[in-house]
Design a protein around this motif. Sequence first.
Motif, PDB file in Angstrom:
ATOM      1  N   VAL A 182      16.805  65.717  73.816  1.00 34.43           N
ATOM      2  CA  VAL A 182      17.865  66.621  74.230  1.00 34.43           C
ATOM      3  C   VAL A 182      18.691  65.854  75.259  1.00 34.43           C
ATOM      4  N   TRP A 183      19.954  65.584  74.926  1.00 30.49           N
ATOM      5  CA  TRP A 183      20.786  64.656  75.685  1.00 30.49           C
ATOM      6  C   TRP A 183      21.772  65.421  76.557  1.00 30.49           C
ATOM      7  N   PHE A 184      21.746  65.141  77.867  1.00 36.79           N
ATOM      8  CA  PHE A 184      22.630  65.790  78.824  1.00 36.79           C
ATOM      9  C   PHE A 184      23.736  64.859  79.305  1.00 36.79           C
ATOM     10  N   GLY A 185      23.774  63.650  78.789  1.00 36.76           N
ATOM     11  CA  GLY A 185      24.825  62.714  79.154  1.00 36.76           C
ATOM     12  C   GLY A 185      26.085  62.930  78.321  1.00 36.76           C
ATOM     13  N   ASP A 186      26.930  61.924  78.296  1.00 38.78           N
ATOM     14  CA  ASP A 186      28.173  61.976  77.536  1.00 38.78           C
ATOM     15  C   ASP A 186      27.848  62.149  76.045  1.00 38.78           C
ATOM     16  N   PRO A 187      28.291  63.231  75.417  1.00 42.24           N
ATOM     17  CA  PRO A 187      27.971  63.426  73.997  1.00 42.24           C
ATOM     18  C   PRO A 187      28.439  62.273  73.114  1.00 42.24           C
ATOM     19  N   ALA A 188      29.505  61.600  73.536  1.00 43.53           N
ATOM     20  CA  ALA A 188      30.020  60.495  72.737  1.00 43.53           C
ATOM     21  C   ALA A 188      29.043  59.330  72.662  1.00 43.53           C
ATOM     22  N   ALA A 189      28.095  59.255  73.602  1.00 41.50           N
ATOM     23  CA  ALA A 189      27.118  58.161  73.615  1.00 41.50           C
ATOM     24  C   ALA A 189      25.934  58.434  72.700  1.00 41.50           C
ATOM     25  N   LEU A 238      15.038  64.856  86.036  1.00 36.73           N
ATOM     26  CA  LEU A 238      15.466  65.820  87.050  1.00 36.73           C
ATOM     27  C   LEU A 238      16.978  65.768  87.277  1.00 36.73           C
ATOM     28  N   ASP A 239      17.463  64.683  87.862  1.00 36.72           N
ATOM     29  CA  ASP A 239      18.872  64.593  88.256  1.00 36.72           C
ATOM     30  C   ASP A 239      19.780  64.497  87.041  1.00 36.72           C
ATOM     31  N   GLY A 240      20.770  65.377  86.982  1.00 32.98           N
ATOM     32  CA  GLY A 240      21.692  65.386  85.873  1.00 32.98           C
ATOM     33  C   GLY A 240      21.130  66.029  84.617  1.00 32.98           C
ATOM     34  N   THR A 241      19.902  66.487  84.688  1.00 31.47           N
ATOM     35  CA  THR A 241      19.256  67.118  83.536  1.00 31.47           C
ATOM     36  C   THR A 241      18.862  68.544  83.913  1.00 31.47           C
ATOM     37  N   ILE A 242      17.756  68.714  84.629  1.00 25.42           N
ATOM     38  CA  ILE A 242      17.461  70.047  85.156  1.00 25.42           C
ATOM     39  C   ILE A 242      18.525  70.452  86.166  1.00 25.42           C
ATOM     40  N   LEU A 243      18.880  69.511  87.014  1.00 25.49           N
ATOM     41  CA  LEU A 243      19.893  69.776  88.037  1.00 25.49           C
ATOM     42  C   LEU A 243      21.266  69.340  87.556  1.00 25.49           C
ATOM     43  N   HIS A 244      22.286  70.084  87.977  1.00 23.82           N
ATOM     44  CA  HIS A 244      23.656  69.647  87.732  1.00 23.82           C
ATOM     45  C   HIS A 244      23.920  68.313  88.426  1.00 23.82           C
ATOM     46  N   GLY A 245      23.497  68.228  89.686  1.00 22.49           N
ATOM     47  CA  GLY A 245      23.847  67.084  90.512  1.00 22.49           C
ATOM     48  C   GLY A 245      22.687  66.137  90.749  1.00 22.49           C
ATOM     49  N   ASN A 246      22.747  65.463  91.887  1.00 23.97           N
ATOM     50  CA  ASN A 246      21.801  64.412  92.232  1.00 23.97           C
ATOM     51  C   ASN A 246      20.978  64.845  93.433  1.00 23.97           C
ATOM     52  N   SER A 247      19.676  64.923  93.256  1.00 27.29           N
ATOM     53  CA  SER A 247      18.799  65.386  94.336  1.00 27.29           C
ATOM     54  C   SER A 247      18.780  64.414  95.502  1.00 27.29           C
ATOM     55  N   TYR A 248      18.983  63.126  95.233  1.00 26.97           N
ATOM     56  CA  TYR A 248      19.001  62.133  96.305  1.00 26.97           C
ATOM     57  C   TYR A 248      20.112  62.453  97.299  1.00 26.97           C
ATOM     58  N   LEU A 261      19.911  66.031  69.861  1.00 32.45           N
ATOM     59  CA  LEU A 261      21.079  66.894  69.974  1.00 32.45           C
ATOM     60  C   LEU A 261      21.603  66.836  71.393  1.00 32.45           C
ATOM     61  N   ALA A 262      22.898  67.049  71.523  1.00 28.84           N
ATOM     62  CA  ALA A 262      23.507  67.184  72.842  1.00 28.84           C
ATOM     63  C   ALA A 262      23.214  68.581  73.355  1.00 28.84           C
ATOM     64  N   ALA A 263      22.864  68.684  74.629  1.00 33.63           N
ATOM     65  CA  ALA A 263      22.439  69.974  75.180  1.00 33.63           C
ATOM     66  C   ALA A 263      23.489  71.052  74.970  1.00 33.63           C
ATOM     67  N   GLY A 264      24.764  70.674  75.017  1.00 32.51           N
ATOM     68  CA  GLY A 264      25.828  71.660  74.875  1.00 32.51           C
ATOM     69  C   GLY A 264      25.944  72.253  73.484  1.00 32.51           C
ATOM     70  N   GLU A 265      25.239  71.665  72.508  1.00 35.68           N
ATOM     71  CA  GLU A 265      25.335  72.165  71.144  1.00 35.68           C
ATOM     72  C   GLU A 265      24.583  73.480  70.950  1.00 35.68           C
ATOM     73  N   ARG A 266      23.596  73.731  71.787  1.00 37.12           N
ATOM     74  CA  ARG A 266      22.754  74.917  71.634  1.00 37.12           C
ATOM     75  C   ARG A 266      22.406  75.475  73.007  1.00 37.12           C
ATOM     76  N   PHE A 312      13.976  65.082  77.564  1.00 39.53           N
ATOM     77  CA  PHE A 312      15.203  65.693  78.068  1.00 39.53           C
ATOM     78  C   PHE A 312      15.767  64.765  79.145  1.00 39.53           C
ATOM     79  N   THR A 313      16.935  64.210  78.938  1.00 41.81           N
ATOM     80  CA  THR A 313      17.497  63.300  79.940  1.00 41.81           C
ATOM     81  C   THR A 313      19.005  63.185  79.769  1.00 41.81           C
ATOM     82  N   ASP A 314      19.623  62.573  80.779  1.00 45.83           N
ATOM     83  CA  ASP A 314      21.076  62.393  80.752  1.00 45.83           C
ATOM     84  C   ASP A 314      21.486  60.938  80.914  1.00 45.83           C
ATOM     85  N   HIS A 315      20.513  60.027  81.073  1.00 47.05           N
ATOM     86  CA  HIS A 315      20.886  58.710  81.577  1.00 47.05           C
ATOM     87  C   HIS A 315      20.408  57.577  80.681  1.00 47.05           C
ATOM     88  N   HIS A 316      21.241  56.536  80.580  1.00 52.05           N
ATOM     89  CA  HIS A 316      20.882  55.366  79.779  1.00 52.05           C
ATOM     90  C   HIS A 316      19.693  54.609  80.359  1.00 52.05           C
TER      91      HIS A 316
END
Length: 243
Positions: A193-200, A10-20, A214-219, A176-180
């Motif tokens: 599908v990675w929403f975190g730092d593409p460099a990681a 959810l957080d940082g993936t579906i949502l831009h920010g943090n639901s908490y 793939l990084a989400a920004g690629e497609r 689908f996630t953004d977090h380690h």
Amino acid sequence: MPDPVLVVDLDGTILHGNSYQAWVKYLLFGAFEHLSPFARLRLRLETARRLVGRKLLRWPHARVKAELRQLWSATIAADADARDLAALLDQLDADIRPWFRPVLAEMARLGCDAVLATAAAGEYAAPFARRLGFPEVLATTSDPRQYQENLGVTKAQAVVDLIGARGWSGRPLLVFTDHHDDLPLIGLATGLVWFGDPAALPAIVDAVPGLRALAAGERDGLSVFDYFGDMLDSRKIRGDAIV
């Protein structure tokens, strides 16, 4: 090839920010029109006291979240029209990534077996998941005696248990996630599908043999379904534990 099971953070993936953060802000400043002025003030003070405990006394985040869940549950239980829950969900809805809206629509159209798996509090994450059309949700437990959060190995095991209970074992997993914190879950996946730092992402791929990522920004969102459409069923959830 069996259809993949989609597991979405959810957080940082579906949502831009943090639901908490949005939830805590609502506890501090939300309308709560069903409460008396004194009860609203008390709610805000009780919320602030826990935030101070976290900041100054180093209370564990899980403890603070659990106590805020109790405050929230007791407060909205008296809200017969569920206006405050709806207002919070509206705020979360407004924070959905534009990238993700067509993905959610396509998931619904295809009838995907999909799980919203998040460390967010189940008190709002579960109704938000239903609003988004997820048939399954795994969130931090609503049991006030349980401080353990739904993240890391705990989250991965919860996904394994749910997949087994639904009879989905042996199907490829698309995460689908953004977090380690989700590395234990990613380790079980066929696709990411990675929403975190593409460099990681290269290091993550190297750590999980056979992972297609793939990084989400690629497609754009819709093309993700085509990209993973020919996934080989080479990695599976096996048995009743993480292996």
